[in-house]
Design a protein around this motif. Structure first.
Motif, mmCIF file in Angstrom:
data_model
loop_
_atom_site.group_PDB
_atom_site.id
_atom_site.type_symbol
_atom_site.label_atom_id
_atom_site.label_comp_id
_atom_site.label_asym_id
_atom_site.label_seq_id
_atom_site.Cartn_x
_atom_site.Cartn_y
_atom_site.Cartn_z
ATOM 1 N N GLY A 52 0.799 -1.216 0.000
ATOM 2 C CA GLY A 52 0.000 0.000 0.000
ATOM 3 C C GLY A 52 0.833 1.268 0.000
ATOM 4 N N ILE A 53 2.094 1.165 -0.419
ATOM 5 C CA ILE A 53 2.993 2.323 -0.385
ATOM 6 C C ILE A 53 2.501 3.439 -1.306
ATOM 7 C CG2 ILE A 53 5.319 3.107 -0.986
ATOM 8 C CD1 ILE A 53 6.386 0.518 0.093
ATOM 9 N N ALA A 59 -2.133 9.611 -0.893
ATOM 10 C CA ALA A 59 -3.126 10.162 0.025
ATOM 11 C C ALA A 59 -2.574 11.356 0.796
ATOM 12 C CB ALA A 59 -3.595 9.081 1.003
ATOM 13 N N SER A 60 -1.269 11.531 0.766
ATOM 14 C CA SER A 60 -0.636 12.626 1.497
ATOM 15 C C SER A 60 -0.378 13.802 0.559
ATOM 16 C CB SER A 60 0.683 12.140 2.090
ATOM 17 O OG SER A 60 1.405 13.226 2.618
ATOM 18 N N ILE A 65 7.771 14.044 -1.935
ATOM 19 C CA ILE A 65 8.867 13.864 -0.974
ATOM 20 C C ILE A 65 8.967 12.404 -0.557
ATOM 21 C CG2 ILE A 65 9.687 14.433 1.344
ATOM 22 C CD1 ILE A 65 8.507 17.226 0.897
ATOM 23 N N PHE A 66 7.841 11.762 -0.287
ATOM 24 C CA PHE A 66 7.853 10.356 0.113
ATOM 25 C C PHE A 66 8.421 9.475 -0.989
ATOM 26 C CE2 PHE A 66 4.042 11.442 2.937
ATOM 27 C CZ PHE A 66 4.859 11.688 4.032
ATOM 28 N N ILE A 67 7.987 9.733 -2.213
ATOM 29 C CA ILE A 67 8.460 8.922 -3.339
ATOM 30 C C ILE A 67 9.945 9.176 -3.588
ATOM 31 C CG2 ILE A 67 8.210 8.562 -5.829
ATOM 32 C CD1 ILE A 67 5.185 8.919 -5.390
ATOM 33 N N MET A 68 10.384 10.425 -3.456
ATOM 34 C CA MET A 68 11.798 10.740 -3.610
ATOM 35 C C MET A 68 12.630 10.024 -2.543
ATOM 36 S SD MET A 68 13.883 14.287 -3.203
ATOM 37 C CE MET A 68 13.752 14.109 -1.445
#
Length: 113
Positions: A52-53, A59-60, A65-68
């Motif tokens: 579910g990454i 959803a954020s 930034i999270f994907i980077m």
């Protein structure tokens, strides 16, 4: 002035400089292989939404930034592993050959006496 130019040319073309360039090329090449593996693996993880990454990231509001950070961590990990494998394969079989020869010699000595 021409003396200094010749000295710097000799230093740039010396054996040590050529070896240093080949070492740097080797490191960049193997790290790039690991980086390519990281890109493929990261893309597959996001595409198949493993754990579910991708859903959590999208959803954020800070999804980029999270994907980077995901790809940065994968690049460091895969690049380091690829570089380590490349360095460990530098010795080839030469290290093992002398060890095997030594073991065979001692085994033959024990059996012969």
């Amino acid at each position: 002035m021409t003396g200094k130019s010749n000295d710097t040319d000799e230093i740039r073309n010396s054996k040590a400089a050529r070896e240093a360039r080949s070492i740097i090329k080797f490191m960049i090449e193997h790290t790039a292989y690991g980086g390519f593996g990281a890109l493929v693996f990261g893309a597959l993880v996001l595409f198949f939404d493993i754990g579910g990454i991708y859903s959590l990231a999208t959803a954020s509001r800070d999804a980029p930034i999270f994907i980077m950070l995901l790809f940065f961590g994968l690049f460091i990990t895969f690049g380091g592993i690829s570089l380590g494998i490349g360095i460990m394969n530098l010795g080839g079989f030469s290290d093992n050959d002398s060890y095997d020869d030594e073991r065979r010699k001692h085994r033959d000595d024990r059996n012969g006496s």
